[in-house]
Design a protein around this motif. Structure first.
Motif, PDB file in Angstrom:
ATOM      1  N   MET A   1       6.960   6.666   3.941  1.00  0.00           N
ATOM      2  CA  MET A   1       7.630   5.382   3.713  1.00  0.00           C
ATOM      3  C   MET A   1       7.319   4.769   2.359  1.00  0.00           C
ATOM      4  N   GLY A   2       6.638   5.540   1.509  1.00  0.00           N
ATOM      5  CA  GLY A   2       6.449   5.086   0.140  1.00  0.00           C
ATOM      6  C   GLY A   2       5.203   4.280  -0.119  1.00  0.00           C
ATOM      7  N   GLY A   3       4.259   4.294   0.822  1.00  0.00           N
ATOM      8  CA  GLY A   3       2.995   3.621   0.595  1.00  0.00           C
ATOM      9  C   GLY A   3       2.903   2.247   1.228  1.00  0.00           C
ATOM     10  N   ALA A   4       1.690   1.696   1.209  1.00  0.00           N
ATOM     11  CA  ALA A   4       1.409   0.442   1.898  1.00  0.00           C
ATOM     12  C   ALA A   4       2.233  -0.720   1.354  1.00  0.00           C
ATOM     13  N   ALA A   5       2.339  -0.826   0.051  1.00  0.00           N
ATOM     14  CA  ALA A   5       3.049  -1.968  -0.538  1.00  0.00           C
ATOM     15  C   ALA A   5       4.509  -1.986  -0.112  1.00  0.00           C
ATOM     16  N   ALA A   6       5.149  -0.810  -0.097  1.00  0.00           N
ATOM     17  CA  ALA A   6       6.560  -0.736   0.293  1.00  0.00           C
ATOM     18  C   ALA A   6       6.745  -1.110   1.762  1.00  0.00           C
ATOM     19  N   ILE A   7       5.829  -0.653   2.595  1.00  0.00           N
ATOM     20  CA  ILE A   7       5.916  -0.973   4.021  1.00  0.00           C
ATOM     21  C   ILE A   7       5.770  -2.472   4.237  1.00  0.00           C
ATOM     22  N   LEU A   8       4.779  -3.071   3.610  1.00  0.00           N
ATOM     23  CA  LEU A   8       4.537  -4.500   3.809  1.00  0.00           C
ATOM     24  C   LEU A   8       5.691  -5.346   3.283  1.00  0.00           C
ATOM     25  N   GLU A   9       6.259  -4.952   2.170  1.00  0.00           N
ATOM     26  CA  GLU A   9       7.388  -5.706   1.625  1.00  0.00           C
ATOM     27  C   GLU A   9       8.563  -5.711   2.591  1.00  0.00           C
ATOM     28  N   ARG A  10       8.897  -4.543   3.130  1.00  0.00           N
ATOM     29  CA  ARG A  10      10.020  -4.453   4.071  1.00  0.00           C
ATOM     30  C   ARG A  10       9.688  -5.131   5.400  1.00  0.00           C
ATOM     31  N   ALA A  11       8.444  -4.955   5.847  1.00  0.00           N
ATOM     32  CA  ALA A  11       8.044  -5.515   7.134  1.00  0.00           C
ATOM     33  C   ALA A  11       8.077  -7.044   7.112  1.00  0.00           C
ATOM     34  N   LYS A  12       7.702  -7.642   5.984  1.00  0.00           N
ATOM     35  CA  LYS A  12       7.739  -9.105   5.882  1.00  0.00           C
ATOM     36  C   LYS A  12       9.163  -9.629   5.989  1.00  0.00           C
ATOM     37  N   LYS A  13      10.108  -8.896   5.431  1.00  0.00           N
ATOM     38  CA  LYS A  13      11.511  -9.308   5.538  1.00  0.00           C
ATOM     39  C   LYS A  13      11.986  -9.229   6.988  1.00  0.00           C
ATOM     40  N   ASP A  14      11.636  -8.142   7.677  1.00  0.00           N
ATOM     41  CA  ASP A  14      12.032  -8.006   9.076  1.00  0.00           C
ATOM     42  C   ASP A  14      11.318  -9.039   9.949  1.00  0.00           C
ATOM     43  N   PHE A  15      10.095  -9.350   9.604  1.00  0.00           N
ATOM     44  CA  PHE A  15       9.356 -10.387  10.337  1.00  0.00           C
ATOM     45  C   PHE A  15      10.085 -11.714  10.234  1.00  0.00           C
ATOM     46  N   ALA A  16      10.579 -12.025   9.046  1.00  0.00           N
ATOM     47  CA  ALA A  16      11.276 -13.290   8.820  1.00  0.00           C
ATOM     48  C   ALA A  16      12.559 -13.398   9.623  1.00  0.00           C
ATOM     49  N   THR A  17      13.149 -12.245   9.974  1.00  0.00           N
ATOM     50  CA  THR A  17      14.391 -12.261  10.755  1.00  0.00           C
ATOM     51  C   THR A  17      14.140 -12.007  12.245  1.00  0.00           C
ATOM     52  N   GLY A  18      12.876 -11.972  12.641  1.00  0.00           N
ATOM     53  CA  GLY A  18      12.548 -11.851  14.062  1.00  0.00           C
ATOM     54  C   GLY A  18      12.545 -10.444  14.615  1.00  0.00           C
ATOM     55  N   GLU A  19      12.448  -9.415  13.743  1.00  0.00           N
ATOM     56  CA  GLU A  19      12.426  -8.030  14.214  1.00  0.00           C
ATOM     57  C   GLU A  19      10.986  -7.635  14.581  1.00  0.00           C
ATOM     58  N   PHE A  20      10.409  -8.396  15.480  1.00  0.00           N
ATOM     59  CA  PHE A  20       8.982  -8.249  15.741  1.00  0.00           C
ATOM     60  C   PHE A  20       8.624  -6.915  16.388  1.00  0.00           C
ATOM     61  N   ARG A  21       9.453  -6.421  17.274  1.00  0.00           N
ATOM     62  CA  ARG A  21       9.113  -5.171  17.960  1.00  0.00           C
ATOM     63  C   ARG A  21       9.002  -4.020  16.964  1.00  0.00           C
ATOM     64  N   PHE A  22       9.952  -3.919  16.035  1.00  0.00           N
ATOM     65  CA  PHE A  22       9.887  -2.810  15.086  1.00  0.00           C
ATOM     66  C   PHE A  22       8.825  -3.044  14.019  1.00  0.00           C
ATOM     67  N   VAL A  23       8.636  -4.303  13.615  1.00  0.00           N
ATOM     68  CA  VAL A  23       7.576  -4.592  12.649  1.00  0.00           C
ATOM     69  C   VAL A  23       6.233  -4.131  13.215  1.00  0.00           C
ATOM     70  N   ALA A  24       6.011  -4.388  14.503  1.00  0.00           N
ATOM     71  CA  ALA A  24       4.764  -3.955  15.132  1.00  0.00           C
ATOM     72  C   ALA A  24       4.627  -2.436  15.071  1.00  0.00           C
ATOM     73  N   GLN A  25       5.702  -1.712  15.359  1.00  0.00           N
ATOM     74  CA  GLN A  25       5.650  -0.255  15.317  1.00  0.00           C
ATOM     75  C   GLN A  25       5.338   0.239  13.904  1.00  0.00           C
ATOM     76  N   ALA A  26       6.045  -0.300  12.923  1.00  0.00           N
ATOM     77  CA  ALA A  26       5.889   0.181  11.551  1.00  0.00           C
ATOM     78  C   ALA A  26       4.517  -0.153  10.985  1.00  0.00           C
ATOM     79  N   VAL A  27       4.088  -1.393  11.145  1.00  0.00           N
ATOM     80  CA  VAL A  27       2.824  -1.818  10.538  1.00  0.00           C
ATOM     81  C   VAL A  27       1.638  -1.220  11.279  1.00  0.00           C
ATOM     82  N   SER A  28       1.816  -0.891  12.552  1.00  0.00           N
ATOM     83  CA  SER A  28       0.743  -0.227  13.276  1.00  0.00           C
ATOM     84  C   SER A  28       0.381   1.103  12.618  1.00  0.00           C
ATOM     85  N   HIS A  29       1.377   1.836  12.128  1.00  0.00           N
ATOM     86  CA  HIS A  29       1.089   3.086  11.418  1.00  0.00           C
ATOM     87  C   HIS A  29       0.215   2.815  10.187  1.00  0.00           C
ATOM     88  N   LEU A  30       0.501   1.729   9.486  1.00  0.00           N
ATOM     89  CA  LEU A  30      -0.268   1.396   8.290  1.00  0.00           C
ATOM     90  C   LEU A  30      -1.697   1.011   8.643  1.00  0.00           C
TER      91      LEU A  30
END
Length: 330
Positions: free
Chosen positions: A119-148
């Motif tokens: 996924m291109g490293g920690a910074a890329a994951i966090l940048e995308r995850a913060k955007k999804d967090f802001a739109t309420g995509e909590f279930r997938f944010v949890a899955q993605a950030v858990s890998h990190l």
């Protein structure tokens, strides 16, 4: 059966995980709805299984009928339909959903590192995850950030974002047990694994309620298989108060027992009361003390018992759940 036995008769009903219900008509209605709730969950899960849906897909698909969904006692405040259908699926088909991708996946630590790389490293994951967090995509944010978090457990930004995500999922959970799981995960990420005192010995009263065979089963669970590699130990046990006899055998890294028998070639034989064994396990006495006082008699090499007990694990009170374990277990 409950409806046949108590329908139109009971004035009050007290059930597990529920408040009392009064009145014959209300009780009859509740029993019927509870009967149909369990039958619906079971049968509809099996129906969807036969259409090829996996446990996760069934949980996402199944909906209670309005007559049950609207019943106060049928709501998912404790157990939840989305949770329970997965248990029904596993009862019949086990954990494997027939997709070979899931047959032998990498464990979380190893797969987390590869996901982060892909996924291109920690910074890329966090940048995308913060955007999804802001739109309420909590279930997938949890899955993605858990890998990190598993790939980089000391990444504080990742831990903080996953904790915030768990907190949002907890706030939105109708089920109290789901909410507790989410919030406990958030606490671990923010504060680390909870500190707990060492596990106390099993109470004497609990031990007395267990069959002797169950005590041997407990030892079998505690046996560290890798440490027992190549070891062969045979011990005879004779209990004077219960009149029981056992042969306890360590072989092939497994601890087994045979009731009602003794092995003429055992490494050691012990004669004692079952109550003394309970006291030793509860750490109210020790085997050397009991032998010295004459409460345990033995023949053969008593140190073979000490060798066996040296192969037992002591289990921790707490361990990591949402991050990698800090202590390697083998």
């Amino acid at each position: 059966e409950a409806l046949q036995m108590w329908g139109g008769k009971a004035d009050a009903m007290c059930g597990q995980h529920h408040w009392p219900v009064w009145g014959k008509q209300r009780i009859d209605t509740m029993i019927r709805q509870q009967r149909d709730l369990y039958k619906f969950a079971h049968d509809q899960t099996i129906r969807l299984m036969n259409h090829g849906l996996t446990a996760t897909e069934i949980a996402e698909t199944i909906k209670l009928p309005a007559s049950l969904e609207g019943a106060w006692h049928g709501r998912g405040y404790y157990g939840h339909i989305r949770h329970n259908v997965k248990a029904i699926y596993q009862k019949y088909l086990g954990w494997y959903d027939a997709n070979p991708v899931h047959l032998d996946p990498l464990p979380p630590l190893e797969s987390g590192k590869k996901y982060v790389e892909y996924m291109g490293g920690a910074a890329a994951i966090l940048e995308r995850a913060k955007k999804d967090f802001a739109t309420g995509e909590f279930r997938f944010v949890a899955q993605a950030v858990s890998h990190l978090v598993f790939a980089e457990p000391d990444n504080q930004a990742a831990r903080a974002l996953l904790a915030d995500t768990f907190e949002q999922l907890g706030y939105g959970a109708e089920s109290a047990t789901w909410r507790n799981a989410y919030l406990f995960g958030a606490q671990e990420l923010r504060q680390g694994m909870p500190k707990a005192p060492p596990r106390p010995p099993m109470p004497r009263e609990t031990l007395a309620a267990l069959r002797t065979g169950q005590l041997w089963d407990v030892l079998g669970v505690r046996l560290n298989g890798p440490k027992a590699e190549g070891k062969h130990i045979v011990l005879n046990w004779s209990f004077t108060d219960t009149k029981e006899k056992f042969v306890l055998t360590l072989e092939n890294c497994a601890l087994t027992y045979l009731e009602g028998a003794q092995d003429a070639k055992a490494d050691a034989s012990f004669t004692l009361s079952r109550s003394i064994l309970d006291e030793a396990i509860a750490k109210q006495t020790s085997f050397p003390e009991a032998i010295a006082s004459g409460k345990i008699k033995f023949t053969g090499d008593a140190m073979r018992l000490a060798e066996l007990m040296g192969l037992m694990d002591e289990f921790p009170r707490m361990f990591e759940i949402v991050e990698p374990r800090r202590v390697v277990v083998s």
